[in-house]
Enzyme design. Sequence first.
Site, PDB file in Angstrom:
ATOM      1  N   ARG A 151       8.251  -3.276   1.754  1.00 40.66           N
ATOM      2  CA  ARG A 151       7.679  -1.957   1.464  1.00 40.66           C
ATOM      3  C   ARG A 151       6.698  -1.581   2.580  1.00 40.66           C
ATOM      4  NH1 ARG A 151      11.331  -1.338  -1.338  1.00 40.66           N
ATOM      5  NH2 ARG A 151      11.417  -0.890  -3.565  1.00 40.66           N
ATOM      6  N   HIS A 155      15.087   2.848   5.535  1.00 41.26           N
ATOM      7  CA  HIS A 155      15.091   2.241   4.197  1.00 41.26           C
ATOM      8  C   HIS A 155      16.528   2.165   3.641  1.00 41.26           C
ATOM      9  CE1 HIS A 155      12.727   1.520   0.221  1.00 41.26           C
ATOM     10  NE2 HIS A 155      13.844   0.799   0.277  1.00 41.26           N
TER      11      HIS A 155
HETATM   12  P1  NDP Z   1      11.589 -11.270  -6.276  1.00 40.65           P
HETATM   13  O1  NDP Z   1      10.645 -10.810  -7.341  1.00 40.65           O
HETATM   14  O2  NDP Z   1      12.832 -11.981  -6.677  1.00 40.65           O
HETATM   15  O3  NDP Z   1      10.819 -12.235  -5.246  1.00 40.65           O
HETATM   16  C1  NDP Z   1       9.531 -11.992  -4.818  1.00 40.65           C
HETATM   17  C2  NDP Z   1       9.010 -13.193  -4.054  1.00 40.65           C
HETATM   18  O4  NDP Z   1       7.716 -12.865  -3.523  1.00 40.65           O
HETATM   19  C3  NDP Z   1       8.835 -14.429  -4.927  1.00 40.65           C
HETATM   20  O5  NDP Z   1       9.167 -15.589  -4.213  1.00 40.65           O
HETATM   21  C4  NDP Z   1       7.346 -14.418  -5.238  1.00 40.65           C
HETATM   22  O6  NDP Z   1       6.780 -15.693  -5.481  1.00 40.65           O
HETATM   23  C5  NDP Z   1       6.791 -13.868  -3.937  1.00 40.65           C
HETATM   24  N1  NDP Z   1       5.457 -13.300  -4.144  1.00 40.65           N
HETATM   25  C6  NDP Z   1       5.104 -12.273  -4.942  1.00 40.65           C
HETATM   26  N2  NDP Z   1       3.770 -12.071  -4.892  1.00 40.65           N
HETATM   27  C7  NDP Z   1       3.284 -12.991  -4.040  1.00 40.65           C
HETATM   28  C8  NDP Z   1       1.980 -13.311  -3.579  1.00 40.65           C
HETATM   29  N3  NDP Z   1       0.916 -12.622  -3.982  1.00 40.65           N
HETATM   30  N4  NDP Z   1       1.847 -14.324  -2.707  1.00 40.65           N
HETATM   31  C9  NDP Z   1       2.929 -15.023  -2.302  1.00 40.65           C
HETATM   32  N5  NDP Z   1       4.185 -14.794  -2.706  1.00 40.65           N
HETATM   33  C10 NDP Z   1       4.358 -13.784  -3.561  1.00 40.65           C
HETATM   34  O7  NDP Z   1      11.922  -9.985  -5.410  1.00 40.65           O
HETATM   35  P2  NDP Z   1      13.285  -9.668  -4.605  1.00 40.65           P
HETATM   36  O8  NDP Z   1      13.556 -10.806  -3.693  1.00 40.65           O
HETATM   37  O9  NDP Z   1      14.350  -9.250  -5.545  1.00 40.65           O
HETATM   38  O10 NDP Z   1      12.839  -8.364  -3.782  1.00 40.65           O
HETATM   39  C11 NDP Z   1      11.729  -8.400  -2.904  1.00 40.65           C
HETATM   40  C12 NDP Z   1      11.373  -6.992  -2.454  1.00 40.65           C
HETATM   41  O11 NDP Z   1      12.323  -6.521  -1.498  1.00 40.65           O
HETATM   42  C13 NDP Z   1      11.423  -5.899  -3.520  1.00 40.65           C
HETATM   43  O12 NDP Z   1      10.262  -5.909  -4.313  1.00 40.65           O
HETATM   44  C14 NDP Z   1      11.528  -4.631  -2.698  1.00 40.65           C
HETATM   45  O13 NDP Z   1      10.237  -4.137  -2.388  1.00 40.65           O
HETATM   46  C15 NDP Z   1      12.218  -5.106  -1.416  1.00 40.65           C
HETATM   47  N6  NDP Z   1      13.565  -4.531  -1.257  1.00 40.65           N
HETATM   48  C16 NDP Z   1      13.823  -3.754  -0.148  1.00 40.65           C
HETATM   49  C17 NDP Z   1      15.078  -3.226   0.057  1.00 40.65           C
HETATM   50  C18 NDP Z   1      15.390  -2.430   1.291  1.00 40.65           C
HETATM   51  O14 NDP Z   1      16.479  -1.862   1.396  1.00 40.65           O
HETATM   52  N7  NDP Z   1      14.504  -2.384   2.270  1.00 40.65           N
HETATM   53  C19 NDP Z   1      16.168  -3.444  -0.907  1.00 40.65           C
HETATM   54  C20 NDP Z   1      15.801  -4.281  -2.017  1.00 40.65           C
HETATM   55  C21 NDP Z   1      14.526  -4.791  -2.176  1.00 40.65           C
HETATM   56  P3  NDP Z   1       7.155 -16.503  -6.817  1.00 40.65           P
HETATM   57  O15 NDP Z   1       8.615 -16.852  -6.676  1.00 40.65           O
HETATM   58  O16 NDP Z   1       6.286 -17.674  -6.779  1.00 40.65           O
HETATM   59  O17 NDP Z   1       6.909 -15.567  -7.973  1.00 40.65           O
HETATM   60  C1  OXD Z   2      14.965  -1.760  -3.753  1.00 42.01           C
HETATM   61  C2  OXD Z   2      15.069  -0.946  -2.573  1.00 42.01           C
HETATM   62  O1  OXD Z   2      13.868  -2.137  -4.118  1.00 42.01           O
HETATM   63  O2  OXD Z   2      16.152  -0.371  -2.340  1.00 42.01           O
HETATM   64  O3  OXD Z   2      16.015  -2.060  -4.373  1.00 42.01           O
HETATM   65  O4  OXD Z   2      14.123  -0.842  -1.787  1.00 42.01           O
END
Ligand code: NDP
Ligand code: OXD
Length: 309
Positions: free
Chosen positions: A224, A272
């Site tokens: 993001r 994006h």
């Molecule tokens: P998940 O919720 O599956 O994974 C998030 C990860 O981040 C977990 O490993 C979590 O740790 C870690 N995390 C969260 N908060 C912290 C913190 N404060 N400190 C350290 N680690 C942290 O999310 P996804 O993998 O499904 O998606 C990740 C992000 O990707 C989405 O939220 C979205 O913003 C972005 N995205 C972007 C897209 C694009 O096209 N650019 C498309 C899809 C998604 P833990 O496992 O320990 O909870």
């Molecule tokens: C998502 C994205 O969060 O597209 O799925 O950014």
Amino acid sequence: MAIVVIRQDNKIELWKNALQKADNSLKVYSYLEDHPKDEITMAVTWKHPTGTLANYPNLKFIASAGAGVDYIFEDDSRPKNIPITRIVDPFLAGDMSEHVLAVIFAHLKNLNVYKLDQVANVWGPKEYLRIKDVTVGILGLGELGALTATDLTKFGFKVQGWSRSKKNIEGVATFSGANEQQEFLKTTDVLVCLLPLTTATEGILNKALLSQLPKNSYVINVARGGHLVDEDLIELLDANHLSGACLDVYHTEPLPKSHPFWNHKKVHMTPHYASVSDTNSVIPQMVENYKRLNSGEKLQNLVDSDKGY
Ligand code: NDP
Ligand code: OXD
């Protein structure tokens, strides 16, 4: 009982029709058409206009049409005590992994720099990097980060990841929490951000963190825009601490034309679109959750409201 689709892009009919096609007994409305607001129990949303979720007095749950839910938590007028679900999907994860791989290979072989040379009629051979010499560090080892990490190991990259809780992923060195962040950063040549945007991660890609990367590191933000402090990135690029950055996400989208990223030679931009929910793949989980809602079963892919992801 009915579903409303709320999004501001041109995919509203696509989503409405896909839901309807998956189960023709469902009543599905676009938020833009006349619809009985008190019948709506489920909202399928992607970046809804702030305030729209408050229009439904009998809303029972909010389904994000993407993996991220930050935009829902940002809407203070949303109904607060109902569940939020998000997308967890193999194509969403696979598409992200392919995007990150493509960006890293382009970086290794200087492809973006050669494109600029071509436009300027410059013949300028440059040293390239080898996979075996590059350590990729991934912030966030969730659904997308973990698959991306594993895929990178298959190509021979050294891969490490940092998350909130400790992970165990074959071939990947894992770090967790604030105490292990410095150790993770100091050996990361290519940093990939795949964290959710929460109060704990907002602005995490700042000068203090990015300065801990080795000189000439490369930064990829596919999570993001709110994770990145734009001025800090530009300062470290201009000081030649970082060799470049590839960004897919921005504080404001579309990125305003006046933003310095547009003309910065070391910033490579995508709009994006690294990975996008594929209706064919994700609609079944939405329909399943609607059925679960109606039969009182636990929903799938629930977001933890306390953590914000
Ligand atoms: P998940 O919720 O599956 O994974 C998030 C990860 O981040 C977990 O490993 C979590 O740790 C870690 N995390 C969260 N908060 C912290 C913190 N404060 N400190 C350290 N680690 C942290 O999310 P996804 O993998 O499904 O998606 C990740 C992000 O990707 C989405 O939220 C979205 O913003 C972005 N995205 C972007 C897209 C694009 O096209 N650019 C498309 C899809 C998604 P833990 O496992 O320990 O909870
Ligand atoms: C998502 C994205 O969060 O597209 O799925 O950014």
